[in-house]
Design a protein around this motif. Sequence first.
Motif, PDB file in Angstrom:
ATOM      1  N   LEU B  52       0.935  -1.348   0.002  1.00  0.00           N
ATOM      2  CA  LEU B  52       0.077   0.107  -0.022  1.00  0.00           C
ATOM      3  C   LEU B  52       0.886   1.298  -0.040  1.00  0.00           C
ATOM      4  N   THR B  53       1.842   1.230   0.855  1.00  0.00           N
ATOM      5  CA  THR B  53       2.465   2.714   1.256  1.00  0.00           C
ATOM      6  C   THR B  53       3.590   2.903  -0.121  1.00  0.00           C
ATOM      7  N   VAL B  54       4.389   1.881  -0.266  1.00  0.00           N
ATOM      8  CA  VAL B  54       5.640   2.089  -1.308  1.00  0.00           C
ATOM      9  C   VAL B  54       4.880   2.843  -2.627  1.00  0.00           C
ATOM     10  N   PRO B  55       4.048   2.133  -3.354  1.00  0.00           N
ATOM     11  CA  PRO B  55       3.301   2.719  -4.353  1.00  0.00           C
ATOM     12  C   PRO B  55       2.874   4.284  -4.149  1.00  0.00           C
ATOM     13  N   LEU B  56       2.140   4.394  -3.020  1.00  0.00           N
ATOM     14  CA  LEU B  56       1.631   5.606  -2.888  1.00  0.00           C
ATOM     15  C   LEU B  56       2.528   6.850  -2.560  1.00  0.00           C
ATOM     16  N   VAL B  57       3.542   6.524  -1.904  1.00  0.00           N
ATOM     17  CA  VAL B  57       4.562   7.381  -1.497  1.00  0.00           C
ATOM     18  C   VAL B  57       5.572   7.698  -3.017  1.00  0.00           C
ATOM     19  N   SER B  58       5.904   6.610  -3.436  1.00  0.00           N
ATOM     20  CA  SER B  58       6.680   7.008  -4.622  1.00  0.00           C
ATOM     21  C   SER B  58       6.030   7.607  -5.824  1.00  0.00           C
ATOM     22  N   VAL B  59       4.494   7.304  -5.863  1.00  0.00           N
ATOM     23  CA  VAL B  59       4.027   8.237  -7.033  1.00  0.00           C
ATOM     24  C   VAL B  59       3.677   9.487  -6.659  1.00  0.00           C
ATOM     25  N   LEU B  60       3.279   9.607  -5.273  1.00  0.00           N
ATOM     26  CA  LEU B  60       3.205  11.019  -4.956  1.00  0.00           C
ATOM     27  C   LEU B  60       4.194  11.825  -5.081  1.00  0.00           C
ATOM     28  N   PHE B  61       5.530  11.569  -4.279  1.00  0.00           N
ATOM     29  CA  PHE B  61       6.598  12.397  -4.201  1.00  0.00           C
ATOM     30  C   PHE B  61       7.138  12.539  -5.388  1.00  0.00           C
ATOM     31  N   ALA B  62       7.139  11.425  -6.521  1.00  0.00           N
ATOM     32  CA  ALA B  62       7.808  11.828  -7.717  1.00  0.00           C
ATOM     33  C   ALA B  62       7.172  12.654  -8.726  1.00  0.00           C
ATOM     34  N   THR B  63       5.664  12.829  -8.478  1.00  0.00           N
ATOM     35  CA  THR B  63       4.943  13.658  -9.087  1.00  0.00           C
ATOM     36  C   THR B  63       5.130  14.991  -8.749  1.00  0.00           C
ATOM     37  N   ILE B  64       5.178  15.329  -7.529  1.00  0.00           N
ATOM     38  CA  ILE B  64       5.455  16.630  -7.159  1.00  0.00           C
ATOM     39  C   ILE B  64       6.973  17.109  -7.275  1.00  0.00           C
ATOM     40  N   TYR B  65       7.809  16.143  -7.023  1.00  0.00           N
ATOM     41  CA  TYR B  65       9.216  16.505  -7.317  1.00  0.00           C
ATOM     42  C   TYR B  65       9.403  17.081  -8.707  1.00  0.00           C
ATOM     43  N   VAL B  66       8.818  16.084  -9.601  1.00  0.00           N
ATOM     44  CA  VAL B  66       8.977  16.377 -11.138  1.00  0.00           C
ATOM     45  C   VAL B  66       8.341  17.965 -11.431  1.00  0.00           C
ATOM     46  N   TYR B  67       7.052  18.255 -10.998  1.00  0.00           N
ATOM     47  CA  TYR B  67       6.615  19.528 -11.124  1.00  0.00           C
ATOM     48  C   TYR B  67       7.378  20.663 -10.612  1.00  0.00           C
ATOM     49  N   ASN B  68       7.899  20.322  -9.502  1.00  0.00           N
ATOM     50  CA  ASN B  68       8.725  21.255  -8.970  1.00  0.00           C
ATOM     51  C   ASN B  68      10.223  21.505  -9.648  1.00  0.00           C
ATOM     52  N   SER B  69      10.416  20.489 -10.238  1.00  0.00           N
ATOM     53  CA  SER B  69      11.690  20.519 -11.159  1.00  0.00           C
ATOM     54  C   SER B  69      11.544  21.339 -12.550  1.00  0.00           C
ATOM     55  N   ASN B  70      10.276  21.867 -12.571  1.00  0.00           N
ATOM     56  CA  ASN B  70      10.293  22.689 -13.994  1.00  0.00           C
ATOM     57  C   ASN B  70      11.305  23.767 -14.143  1.00  0.00           C
ATOM     58  N   GLU B  71      11.225  24.528 -13.083  1.00  0.00           N
ATOM     59  CA  GLU B  71      12.638  25.576 -13.436  1.00  0.00           C
ATOM     60  C   GLU B  71      13.877  24.720 -13.651  1.00  0.00           C
ATOM     61  N   PHE B  72      14.167  23.927 -12.880  1.00  0.00           N
ATOM     62  CA  PHE B  72      15.699  23.282 -13.278  1.00  0.00           C
ATOM     63  C   PHE B  72      15.510  22.575 -14.525  1.00  0.00           C
ATOM     64  N   ILE B  73      14.666  22.170 -15.182  1.00  0.00           N
ATOM     65  CA  ILE B  73      14.668  21.681 -16.286  1.00  0.00           C
ATOM     66  C   ILE B  73      14.783  22.823 -17.484  1.00  0.00           C
ATOM     67  N   GLU B  74      13.852  24.008 -17.066  1.00  0.00           N
ATOM     68  CA  GLU B  74      14.486  24.842 -18.025  1.00  0.00           C
ATOM     69  C   GLU B  74      15.563  25.668 -18.254  1.00  0.00           C
ATOM     70  N   LEU B  75      16.204  25.876 -16.966  1.00  0.00           N
ATOM     71  CA  LEU B  75      17.499  26.427 -16.917  1.00  0.00           C
ATOM     72  C   LEU B  75      18.492  25.376 -17.519  1.00  0.00           C
ATOM     73  N   LEU B  76      18.233  24.183 -17.518  1.00  0.00           N
ATOM     74  CA  LEU B  76      19.235  23.265 -18.017  1.00  0.00           C
ATOM     75  C   LEU B  76      19.203  23.056 -19.772  1.00  0.00           C
TER      76      LEU B  76
END
Lengths: 236, 255
Positions: B52-76
């Motif tokens: 139950l927990t591993v998929p939930l944490v993985s999918v949520l953390f990764a989604t939020i992290y990728v959205y927050n990396s938008n600036e990082f992606i744009e910079l690179l």
Amino acid sequence: MIEIKNVTKHFGKLRVLNNLSLQMMKGECIALIGPNGCGKTTLIKSILGMVLPENGAIIFDGYTIKNDNEYRKHIGYMPQIGRYPENMTIGQVIDMIKGIRHEHTALDLDLFEQFELSKMLDKKMRTLSGGTTQKVSATLAFLFKPKVLILDEPTAGLDPIASEVLKRKIIEARDRGCLILITSHLLSELEDIVSQVIFMQEGNVVLHKDVNDLKIATGQETIARSIVHLLKMETV
Amino acid sequence: MIRILKYVAIDILKNKIVIAYTIMLALFSWSAFSLEDNAAKGLLTVLNIVLLTVPLVSVLFATIYVYNSNEFIELLVSHPVKRSMIWKALFIGLSLSLVTAYLIGVGIPLLIFADWGTALIMLAAGMLLSVIFVAIAFLSCIFTRDKAKGIGISILLWLYFALLFDGIVLFLFFQFADYPIEKAVVFLSAWSPIDLCRILILLRLDVSAMMGYTGAIFKNFFGNSLGLVVSFTLLALWFLIPFLWSLRKFKKKDL
């Protein structure tokens, strides 16, 4: 040096670039002007490969930029609104870009020193004012002594002193033979820098002329007046 | 790519969520093993928590992290860096940190309390689950620019895989009970990575009663060792396909 051939780009139904063709040569300093939303930033982002046009080709130094990224080595880009990872400090951002570029040539630290960024290295990007973020962007754009400089609203948000420093730096780069592309709404600021003007409207290039020719043709003394003069003639 | 990966890894390590996740997993598994008197029971408790927990944490953390990396992606992207490198570095960085959290949190108690064979299979399953749900998160990120929508899609996908899927299979089974649908059910079980992981571990533990409907048929169909191979292959496809699909879309994305 940069050749744009029949480039078209849509965002949804909106046509942002309309079969646009342009040629920009080494040593030119070009002002890219036009009303808001006329496609200036999209054009710049297309040259950088951030936006991928549907049709047409962009040629950099004789090679198409499609599926290439090495050509960006020669470009220094200063975005209109610099967006940086919020949790990184100024020092980390500069170090990261240096690390990723991995170039051995001497760096151009003029702007870094003149903007006194060394005093703020530990500040997080999130906490910076718009002007300071612009200073970081400008420093990064000039850092690797690029052959081409693309500056999107470079002086917006900068204080008069910083703006003057940046202007001097742009002139220095022009004299060194760089190709410089600047967008700005403040035509008076570009007056003593640019040698060519490109005027865009609704995704088309309306005008691409040498500044002196333009002034002679319209009989005006400044770029701003010449453009206004031209626009008035069109509406009449 | 290693240069980009370095900066991604430093950034994730500074993020306290991964540390909290590690501690949470450790707490759950240590208490599960010490509360139950025999290790097999403890293992099943841990299994259910992990599924139950591993998929939930993985999918949520990764989604939020990728959205927050938008600036990082744009910079690179405005620098001479291949787009695919940026996406791969983000994927590997996220996968590595979540896998490490799982190995520390669940792995240590598993190796102490359970027998080694079972522990290793369970570790492999948990690691694969982490990576699979990071890949699924990447896919939902690339389909929408809106952060709230992207997180919503991720949660819905988790809900579907973790809870709804087995129910749907059971429902289909009762509806079509008069027909020979065993083969169809085996085929269906390949459509949920969480189900596949459960089958994988229960095949090893040999507790058919806990296996769920799809698991029982899976065992019947493949036997133990072939079942293991097939389910591992399917799990590998489960992270390769979503990730490669998102990579293809990312290469053509306007930033």
